[in-house]
Every structure is written in structure tokens, then in C-alpha cells.
Scaffold this motif. Structure first.
Motif, PDB file in Angstrom:
ATOM      1  N   ASN A 396     -16.970 -10.890 -15.493  1.00  0.00           N
ATOM      2  CA  ASN A 396     -15.847 -11.292 -16.343  1.00  0.00           C
ATOM      3  C   ASN A 396     -14.674 -11.798 -15.524  1.00  0.00           C
ATOM      4  N   LEU A 397     -14.449 -11.188 -14.355  1.00  0.00           N
ATOM      5  CA  LEU A 397     -13.413 -11.718 -13.460  1.00  0.00           C
ATOM      6  C   LEU A 397     -13.754 -13.136 -13.023  1.00  0.00           C
ATOM      7  N   TYR A 398     -15.024 -13.365 -12.680  1.00  0.00           N
ATOM      8  CA  TYR A 398     -15.438 -14.712 -12.292  1.00  0.00           C
ATOM      9  C   TYR A 398     -15.317 -15.671 -13.467  1.00  0.00           C
ATOM     10  N   ASP A 399     -15.663 -15.213 -14.662  1.00  0.00           N
ATOM     11  CA  ASP A 399     -15.564 -16.062 -15.845  1.00  0.00           C
ATOM     12  C   ASP A 399     -14.127 -16.483 -16.098  1.00  0.00           C
ATOM     13  N   ARG A 400     -13.196 -15.543 -15.929  1.00  0.00           N
ATOM     14  CA  ARG A 400     -11.786 -15.893 -16.121  1.00  0.00           C
ATOM     15  C   ARG A 400     -11.274 -16.824 -15.030  1.00  0.00           C
ATOM     16  N   SER A 401     -11.854 -16.722 -13.823  1.00  0.00           N
ATOM     17  CA  SER A 401     -11.388 -17.579 -12.734  1.00  0.00           C
ATOM     18  C   SER A 401     -11.788 -19.037 -12.933  1.00  0.00           C
ATOM     19  N   ILE A 402     -12.870 -19.298 -13.678  1.00  0.00           N
ATOM     20  CA  ILE A 402     -13.308 -20.675 -13.886  1.00  0.00           C
ATOM     21  C   ILE A 402     -12.918 -21.192 -15.264  1.00  0.00           C
TER      22      ILE A 402
END
Length: 407
Positions: A396-402
Motif C-alpha cells: 500500500n505504501l508503494y501504491d500510494r507512491s505511484i
């Protein structure tokens, strides 16, 4: 004064009563459901305590500190039969994490490749990928695990087949692939692999990765400012390779190569056939689901993006890598989280091929030896819950970063 208070009094008269307020209704329903849920949990806990008391049982985790008396075939950390059940559970947890990480990485690569090739203009390639997806995702993963294990155990040569002149049959001359697994050369540091030596290696590797990521970030900012992206991959490769190579050389790196002794190989790192079967089966099975997610993400990208990139003179491969996939990634990541969670939970099928993960150690042998079924099951639930929440948090952190940032 009365003229000033008049609007307030009118607002109070116009305000609906709590029984007519929709927000009050919503909060009241939530409170009732919460109380009912807590009451149900309390009733189950009380019922459990009464039944345990009637049978003279109690909930205790002291059994984790008693010796196990059994061996584990795959021990990534030191362990013997005199260690405690807690140590055995830790070994099983590490085994679970190893196969889950390997399967997630391999399934992602297979899924991306198969998803892109399913949209290929080559009819044969597209149909072959369609057959792969439909065949693997519609057959239970347990069957694929057993099939892969059977193939490895029966079709690959025995270790004795690499004796004498036949030693050249090893992959690259140093990697024997046998029906007992794969034997890999393993790095060894001078004076033994001490914790401090590997800590230094890990610190250097972390610094190299951080420097490479920093270089990539600088290139992105430069591109945003000037419209031109500097060529950074040679410097990034040097940052990743040179520091760790120098650190390993300074620490006296050597390679422990597997050597045939008697009827088996000694030395190096042994990847057992059970680990390989579980890894391969989970990868190809989950890769089929990821391929469909990737295909859906690519189809969701507006066709005008592809046409605009082609009009600028970009080749099809560059269009896919620079235009289509980065936009499709925002659609692919959420279902990819579910795929990773399923891979992690499906590792519990490892016992079918004799790979002792945490389900085989804590939920299998330890449970049968100690009779502490409730405690073992609770710990298993806690482990898989923690692993799933950790995967979800990271992804989810990666999803928010992109994600696209609104301005």
C-alpha cells in the motif's frame, strides 16, 4: 439582544431531533453492531474457558520452551533436535518467508511477461500464453505442487550420476541439478561467516542501494526540470556492484563449491526438491493470475497514449516500457497485493511434499507432540495475520507512491 438571538433560536427549531438525524442513526447502528460483536466474542471466550476447565485443561505456552526431539530437513538458521519448540517454530517461519519471497518475485516476472505476451500481435505467442493462463489458474495449486515434485524426483538424475567424467553434466560445471535438489556454490568469508562480517556486507549493500535510488531520484528531478533524462544506468550498476565487491574482497571472500562425497554432495547450499517443487508450483500458478491482472491494466490504458508515443517515433518496446506499463501499474498493484497474500498463505501446503514450513513444524509435529492444539493454532493464525498485514502495508505504501497526485 433579542433580535440577535432570533436567528439562533430559529436554527435550534429547524434542527432535527436526534431520532430524525441520519448521522445519529448511522452511529447508533454501528454502536449496536459493535456491542453485539463484543458480546459474541465474550460469550465464545467464556464458553471456551468453561469447556477447558471441565476437561482439566488450560491455555499455556510453556511448551515452547521444551526440547523438540525432532529434526528439520531445511534449516536456514542453526537448529538441532535438542532445541526448543520455539526455535523449531522460528525455523519454520524462516522457511515460510524464504519460499514466499522467492515465489512472489518469480510469479511477478512470469505474470508480467505472460500478460504482455497475451496481447502480442503474434497469434501463436498470444494463444500459447492464453493456454498457460487458463490451464494453470483453473487447476488447484496442490495438484501442481505434487506434479512438479514428482517430475523433479523421477526425471532428474541422482547425485551418483555426476561421478567421474559425468561431473561435467553439472550446470555451468559447478551446479549439480539432481532429484534430491540443486546444489549451489555458496560464498564463504575468511575466518568463518561471523555476524560482524555479514553485518558489514549488509551495511555496504544497503548503502549501495540507497545511493543508486538517490541517483535515480536525481535523474527524475533533472528530467522534470529540463525535459531530458540523464543516462544513469552505468553509474547505478557501478554503485551496486563495486562497493559490495570491494567489501567482499577485503573480507576474504571464497566460494564453497559442492563436491560429491559418497552418494551425495557436500558443501555449498542445498535447495531441496521439496523447496523447488513448492517454489516452482506457486510461481507458475500465481503467475497466471498476475498475467490477467497485467493484461487488464494494459487494456485500461487509453489507446491514444500508445498512438501518441508511436507518433513521436518510439518503438513498440519503448512504448510498452515507458508509456503503457507505468500507467498500467497503478491498476495492477491493488490486485497484485491479493496475489502476494495468496502466495504467502498457500505456502501452508508445503507439508504435502515434506517441506517443513511453520505449518509443518508448529502446526504439525509440535502440535502432535505436545497436544497443545489451541495454542499452536492461535500462534499460526497470529503469524499469517502478521505476515499478511506486513505485505499489505508495504504494498500500500508503494501504491500510494505511484498514485497520481492531484494539484
Amino acid at each position: 439582544m433579542s433580535s440577535m438571538d432570533h436567528p439562533r433560536q430559529a436554527a435550534r427549531r429547524d434542527r432535527p431531533s436526534p431520532l430524525q438525524d441520519r448521522r445519529f442513526h448511522g452511529h447508533a447502528i454501528q454502536a449496536v453492531v459493535l456491542l453485539a460483536l463484543l458480546g459474541g466474542i465474550g460469550w465464545l471466550a467464556a464458553n471456551l474457558a468453561i469447556n477447558l476447565d471441565r476437561r482439566g485443561l488450560d491455555i499455556s505456552f510453556r511448551f515452547l520452551l521444551t526440547p523438540t526431539g525432532y529434526d528439520i530437513n531445511q534449516t536456514p538458521i542453526p537448529y538441532d533436535s535438542r532445541d526448543t519448540h520455539l526455535r523449531a517454530a522460528l525455523v519454520g517461519a524462516v522457511n515460510t518467508v524464504i519460499v514466499a519471497v522467492l515465489a512472489c518475485a518469480t510469479a511477478t516476472v512470469l505474470g508480467v511477461v505472460a500478460g504482455v505476451l497475451r496481447l502480442s500481435g503474434n497469434w501463436i505467442v498470444a494463444r500459447l500464453m492464453a493456454v498457460y493462463v487458463e490451464m494453470f489458474r483453473n487447476i488447484p495449486v496442490l495438484i501442481w505442487i505434487i506434479i512438479v515434485f514428482t517430475v523433479i524426483a523421477n526425471l532428474l538424475p541422482a547425485p551418483g550420476a555426476f561421478r567421474g567424467e559425468d561431473a561435467a553434466r553439472a550446470l555451468f560445471g559447478v551446479i549439480p541439478v539432481t532429484n534430491r535438489g540443486v546444489y549451489l556454490p555458496w560464498p564463504s568469508l575468511a575466518g568463518g561467516a561471523s555476524a560482524w562480517s555479514w553485518a558489514i556486507v549488509g551495511a555496504v549493500l544497503a548503502a549501495s542501494v540507497a545511493a543508486a535510488l538517490g541517483l535515480r531520484g536525481w535523474a527524475g528531478r533533472r528530467q522534470a526540470a529540463t525535459g531530458l533524462r540523464p543516462r544513469t544506468w552505468p553509474a547505478a550498476v557501478a554503485l551496486l556492484v563495486l562497493p559490495i565487491s570491494l567489501a567482499l574482497w577485503a573480507l576474504g571472500l571464497s566460494w564453497d563449491v559442492p563436491v560429491l562425497q559418497g552418494f551425495n554432495f557436500a558443501g555449498g547450499m542445498h535447495l531441496r526438491n521439496s523447496l523447488l517443487a513448492l517454489w516452482i508450483a506457486l510461481s507458475i500458478y500465481s503467475g497466471a493470475f498476475i498475467a490477467e491482472n497485467v493484461r487488464a491494466g494494459i487494456l485500461a490504458v487509453d489507446r491514444g497514449q500508445t498512438e501518441a508515443a508511436a507518433a513521436l517515433g518510439l518503438r513498440p518496446r519503448r512504448v510498452m516500457a515507458l508509456v503503457v506499463l507505468p500507467q498500467a501499474l497503478r491498476i495492477v498493484v491493488p490486485p497484485l497485493i491479493s496475489a502476494y497474500l495468496n502466495i504467502t498463505k498457500n505456502t501452508s501446503l508445503a507439508i504435502a511434499v515434506g517441506y517443513l514450513d511453520i505449518t509443518g513444524t508448529l502446526g504439525g509435529i509440535t502440535l502432535n507432540q505436545t497436544g497443545r492444539a489451541l495454542e499452536c493454532v492461535l500462534l499460526l493464525m497470529l503469524f499469517y495475520l502478521a505476515a499478511s498485514l506486513a505485505i499489505s502495508a508495504v504494498m500500500n505504501l508503494y501504491d500510494r507512491s505511484i498514485a497520481i497526485v492531484d494539484r
